[in-house]
Design a protein around this motif. Structure first.
Motif, PDB file in Angstrom:
ATOM      1  N   ALA A 159      -0.569   1.286  -5.005  1.00  0.00           N
ATOM      2  CA  ALA A 159      -1.743   0.423  -4.827  1.00  0.00           C
ATOM      3  C   ALA A 159      -1.466  -1.041  -5.169  1.00  0.00           C
ATOM      4  CB  ALA A 159      -2.921   0.952  -5.654  1.00  0.00           C
ATOM      5  N   HIS A 160      -0.199  -1.413  -5.303  1.00  0.00           N
ATOM      6  CA  HIS A 160       0.108  -2.830  -5.554  1.00  0.00           C
ATOM      7  C   HIS A 160       1.506  -3.128  -5.036  1.00  0.00           C
ATOM      8  CE1 HIS A 160      -0.418  -6.495  -8.440  1.00  0.00           C
ATOM      9  NE2 HIS A 160       0.441  -6.789  -7.468  1.00  0.00           N
ATOM     10  N   VAL A 161       1.572  -3.647  -3.806  1.00  0.00           N
ATOM     11  CA  VAL A 161       2.869  -4.036  -3.231  1.00  0.00           C
ATOM     12  C   VAL A 161       2.711  -5.385  -2.526  1.00  0.00           C
ATOM     13  CG1 VAL A 161       3.346  -1.580  -2.798  1.00  0.00           C
ATOM     14  CG2 VAL A 161       2.688  -3.051  -0.881  1.00  0.00           C
ATOM     15  N   HIS A 162       3.855  -5.986  -2.193  1.00  0.00           N
ATOM     16  CA  HIS A 162       3.868  -7.259  -1.450  1.00  0.00           C
ATOM     17  C   HIS A 162       4.978  -7.212  -0.401  1.00  0.00           C
ATOM     18  CE1 HIS A 162       1.139  -9.165  -4.331  1.00  0.00           C
ATOM     19  NE2 HIS A 162       1.853  -8.612  -5.290  1.00  0.00           N
ATOM     20  N   PHE A 163       4.601  -7.042   0.865  1.00  0.00           N
ATOM     21  CA  PHE A 163       5.590  -7.107   1.950  1.00  0.00           C
ATOM     22  C   PHE A 163       6.137  -8.521   2.124  1.00  0.00           C
ATOM     23  CE2 PHE A 163       4.060  -2.933   3.232  1.00  0.00           C
ATOM     24  CZ  PHE A 163       5.172  -2.352   3.825  1.00  0.00           C
TER      25      PHE A 163
ATOM     26  N   ASP B 138      -1.113  -3.704   0.156  1.00  0.00           N
ATOM     27  CA  ASP B 138      -0.480  -5.018   0.009  1.00  0.00           C
ATOM     28  C   ASP B 138      -1.548  -5.971  -0.513  1.00  0.00           C
ATOM     29  OD1 ASP B 138       0.437  -7.705   0.505  1.00  0.00           O
ATOM     30  OD2 ASP B 138       2.016  -6.845   1.751  1.00  0.00           O
ATOM     31  N   VAL B 139      -1.394  -6.376  -1.755  1.00  0.00           N
ATOM     32  CA  VAL B 139      -2.460  -7.147  -2.410  1.00  0.00           C
ATOM     33  C   VAL B 139      -2.132  -8.640  -2.480  1.00  0.00           C
ATOM     34  CG1 VAL B 139      -3.341  -5.163  -3.684  1.00  0.00           C
ATOM     35  CG2 VAL B 139      -1.634  -6.612  -4.758  1.00  0.00           C
ATOM     36  N   GLY B 140      -1.497  -9.160  -1.441  1.00  0.00           N
ATOM     37  CA  GLY B 140      -1.317 -10.608  -1.362  1.00  0.00           C
ATOM     38  C   GLY B 140      -0.058 -10.996  -0.634  1.00  0.00           C
TER      39      GLY B 140
ATOM     40  N   VAL C  57     -10.544  -9.122  -1.058  1.00  0.00           N
ATOM     41  CA  VAL C  57     -10.352 -10.539  -1.407  1.00  0.00           C
ATOM     42  C   VAL C  57      -9.600 -10.575  -2.731  1.00  0.00           C
ATOM     43  CG1 VAL C  57     -11.496 -12.668  -2.126  1.00  0.00           C
ATOM     44  CG2 VAL C  57     -12.403 -11.353  -0.184  1.00  0.00           C
ATOM     45  N   LYS C  58      -8.358 -11.066  -2.666  1.00  0.00           N
ATOM     46  CA  LYS C  58      -7.532 -11.113  -3.882  1.00  0.00           C
ATOM     47  C   LYS C  58      -7.598 -12.508  -4.485  1.00  0.00           C
ATOM     48  CE  LYS C  58      -3.771 -10.323  -6.633  1.00  0.00           C
ATOM     49  NZ  LYS C  58      -2.451 -10.005  -6.113  1.00  0.00           N
ATOM     50  N   VAL C  59      -7.937 -12.559  -5.755  1.00  0.00           N
ATOM     51  CA  VAL C  59      -7.907 -13.831  -6.479  1.00  0.00           C
ATOM     52  C   VAL C  59      -6.808 -13.776  -7.525  1.00  0.00           C
ATOM     53  CG1 VAL C  59      -9.145 -15.351  -8.068  1.00  0.00           C
ATOM     54  CG2 VAL C  59     -10.326 -14.408  -6.078  1.00  0.00           C
TER      55      VAL C  59
ATOM     56  N   VAL D 292      -5.740  -5.841 -10.859  1.00  0.00           N
ATOM     57  CA  VAL D 292      -4.452  -5.409 -10.313  1.00  0.00           C
ATOM     58  C   VAL D 292      -3.332  -5.388 -11.348  1.00  0.00           C
ATOM     59  CG1 VAL D 292      -5.096  -6.126  -7.980  1.00  0.00           C
ATOM     60  CG2 VAL D 292      -3.797  -7.687  -9.442  1.00  0.00           C
ATOM     61  N   HIS D 293      -3.629  -5.790 -12.581  1.00  0.00           N
ATOM     62  CA  HIS D 293      -2.669  -5.672 -13.688  1.00  0.00           C
ATOM     63  C   HIS D 293      -3.432  -5.290 -14.956  1.00  0.00           C
ATOM     64  CE1 HIS D 293       0.614  -7.620 -11.515  1.00  0.00           C
ATOM     65  NE2 HIS D 293      -0.174  -8.634 -11.227  1.00  0.00           N
ATOM     66  N   SER D 294      -2.669  -4.876 -15.978  1.00  0.00           N
ATOM     67  CA  SER D 294      -3.239  -4.684 -17.314  1.00  0.00           C
ATOM     68  C   SER D 294      -3.546  -6.031 -17.950  1.00  0.00           C
ATOM     69  CB  SER D 294      -2.236  -3.990 -18.227  1.00  0.00           C
ATOM     70  OG  SER D 294      -2.083  -2.648 -17.884  1.00  0.00           O
TER      71      SER D 294
ATOM     72  N   THR E 134       2.996  -0.661  -8.354  1.00  0.00           N
ATOM     73  CA  THR E 134       4.260  -1.127  -8.923  1.00  0.00           C
ATOM     74  C   THR E 134       4.419  -2.637  -8.935  1.00  0.00           C
ATOM     75  OG1 THR E 134       5.293  -1.009  -6.754  1.00  0.00           O
ATOM     76  CG2 THR E 134       5.460   0.948  -8.157  1.00  0.00           C
ATOM     77  N   ASP E 135       3.708  -3.345  -8.026  1.00  0.00           N
ATOM     78  CA  ASP E 135       3.971  -4.764  -7.735  1.00  0.00           C
ATOM     79  C   ASP E 135       5.314  -4.920  -7.023  1.00  0.00           C
ATOM     80  OD1 ASP E 135       3.177  -7.379  -7.556  1.00  0.00           O
ATOM     81  OD2 ASP E 135       3.018  -7.725  -9.714  1.00  0.00           O
ATOM     82  N   ALA E 136       5.655  -3.918  -6.203  1.00  0.00           N
ATOM     83  CA  ALA E 136       6.934  -3.935  -5.479  1.00  0.00           C
ATOM     84  C   ALA E 136       7.057  -5.181  -4.619  1.00  0.00           C
ATOM     85  CB  ALA E 136       7.053  -2.697  -4.600  1.00  0.00           C
ATOM     86  N   GLY E 137       8.295  -5.649  -4.537  1.00  0.00           N
ATOM     87  CA  GLY E 137       8.602  -6.896  -3.846  1.00  0.00           C
ATOM     88  C   GLY E 137       8.981  -7.970  -4.842  1.00  0.00           C
ATOM     89  N   ASN E 138       8.466  -7.848  -6.070  1.00  0.00           N
ATOM     90  CA  ASN E 138       8.902  -8.759  -7.127  1.00  0.00           C
ATOM     91  C   ASN E 138      10.360  -8.446  -7.481  1.00  0.00           C
ATOM     92  OD1 ASN E 138       6.679 -10.623  -8.425  1.00  0.00           O
ATOM     93  ND2 ASN E 138       5.672  -8.780  -7.668  1.00  0.00           N
ATOM     94  N   PRO E 139      11.045  -9.398  -8.095  1.00  0.00           N
ATOM     95  CA  PRO E 139      12.464  -9.199  -8.375  1.00  0.00           C
ATOM     96  C   PRO E 139      12.757  -7.884  -9.109  1.00  0.00           C
ATOM     97  CG  PRO E 139      11.893 -11.482  -8.771  1.00  0.00           C
ATOM     98  CD  PRO E 139      10.605 -10.751  -8.460  1.00  0.00           C
TER      99      PRO E 139
HETATM  100 ZN    ZN Z   1       1.399  -8.557  -7.296  1.00  0.00          ZN
END
Ligand code: ZN
Length: 438
Positions: free
Chosen positions: A65-69, A118-120, A185-187, A233-235, A344-349
């Protein structure tokens, strides 16, 4: 790939994603990509193909539920964190990400992930769902982020960050996203600007889009919830959460995605730059493509004038403090009955598209969640967070046949998701070996 019109999977232990007791010797009947029947009462239609899954476990496909293509899994997608643009020009990186998102699609399926949120990202992420046939996970996307920080990481003619500077820009930004087909809508609530945030929340409600917010400080998370946030989307990682936050989450029916492992990826990247040792790659099924692996392996040859051993120690300490606090806050929310969605926030380093789900699920268990709680968070609840729960996330009649077949009990150890044998997406069953990226 085998395109099957109908198949019955027999004799497996079924974990359906709802959180109830596993069902032994279950039958799952799949027809035309959908689940027709699941449980012990299903009859097997005559002449149907059967798959004997005796001694195996069936779970819903996982949902990240948290990725970035729009990010690569390495520094080239985040030159604001480590500037590698001399060797890896940013516009080239984004051009390649836009041209070849299918490598990540395959890596997700190979890792057991059959849906992503994809949250952004860049506007083209809003079209990815059109490509989502059974060789892709389902994709739900929020599109460009509204950011209270006027971030420079954009392209000359494309923005992933829309500057949320005041109430008017909040309303304009939401109208743009709604017109483009954004699913949320992602802020990015980085700089305090409550008036702009409230306007964005109000406009999102008018557009019937959920407000989803990056707010890692307690005060900002509360502001996000007062603005109507349905998903954090994060703790929260700067303070212990309190009853007021929990009450606001309950009032909104809000979900939290803890993302416990992403910060560690940055820390490991910096560590690799300084130590000149390649980072470890946790990809048990070889799902990640060779080009991404080559970038990760190039980390030790990168440099940054501000990075040295002392800085790395400082960053690692800050990261582990934040993770500990995030984990403690996660458990307070679990105990309060707040729904948790895995992301996971996948796509980040070094948070690689696909296999990163395994480390994240394990981190949630280490924080104190039971394996079944983590499975529900990674299936039914993550699908709800991604607004995909009407079509996937659980194994029940009428939903898309998105499921995993595991050779060992995931309730004994979540690591058994690393040893998945088959992935079914939209009724098409594939062995993991067919989905490898390299
Ligand atoms: Zn993210």
């Amino acid at each position: 790939m085998r395109a099957l019109i109908a198949i019955a999977i027999l004799h497996a232990t079924l974990i359906d994603g709802h959180g109830g007791a596993p069902v032994k010797d279950a039958t799952v009947v799949v027809r035309d990509g959908k689940i027709e029947c699941a449980g012990v009462e299903c009859s097997v239609p005559k002449g149907i193909k059967v798959f004997d899954a005796r001694g195996m476990w069936i779970t819903p496909g996982l949902v990240d539920a948290h990725v970035h293509f729009s990010q690569s899994g390495w520094a080239d997608g985040r030159p604001d964190a480590l500037d590698v643009r001399a060797q890896y020009p940013y516009e080239q990186t984004i051009g390649e990400l836009k041209a070849h998102p299918e490598r990540f699609a395959r890596s997700y399926l190979c890792s057991g992930v059959t849906s992503v949120f994809d949250v952004g990202g860049y506007p083209w992420t809003l079209q990815l769902h059109e490509r989502a046939d059974t060789s892709w996970p389902h994709v739900s996307a929020a599109g460009p982020l509204l950011s209270t920080l006027d971030h420079w990481l954009n392209l000359p003619a494309e923005r992933q960050f829309v500057f949320l500077k005041d109430e008017a820009s909040g309303r304009e930004g939401v109208k743009y996203l709604a017109a483009q087909g954004a699913r949320a809508v992602k802020v990015w609530y980085i700089e305090e600007n409550e008036a702009a945030l409230m306007a964005a929340g109000d406009e999102a409600a008018k557009a019937k889009l959920p407000l989803i917010v990056h707010a890692t400080e307690l005060a900002r998370a509360k502001a996000a919830l007062r603005a109507g946030a349905k998903l954090l989307v994060h703790s929260v990682w700067d303070a212990d959460i309190d009853d007021e936050l929990i009450a606001l989450m309950k009032k909104n029916g809000a979900i939290l995605t803890p993302t416990l492992t992403v910060a560690g990826g940055y820390a490991r990247m910096y560590e690799s730059v300084v130590s000149k040792k390649a980072p470890e790659i946790d990809d048990p099924n070889h799902c990640v493509d060779a080009a991404t692996i080559a970038k990760v392996n190039a980390t030790p040859s990168m440099s940054d004038p501000d990075l040295n051993a002392a800085a790395v120690v400082r960053i690692s300490k800050r990261t582990s403090d934040r993770v500990l606090l995030s984990a403690a806050n996660l458990m307070k929310l679990v105990e309060a009955g707040i729904p948790i969605a895995t992301g996971t926030d996948a796509g980040n380093p070094l948070t690689l598209h696909g296999p990163s789900i395994h480390a994240e699920m394990l981190a949630m268990q280490t924080a104190g969640m039971t394996p079944m709680q983590v499975i529900v968070a990674s299936t039914a609840t993550a699908a709800r967070a991604a607004r995909l729960d009407d079509i996937t996330g659980t194994i029940e009649k009428g939903k898309d046949a998105d499921l995993l077949i595991l050779s060992a009990d995931p309730l004994q150890s979540l690591d058994n998701f690393r040893r998945l044998k088959y992935v079914m997406r939209g009724g098409v069953l594939r062995g993991v070996a067919e989905l490898r990226g390299r």
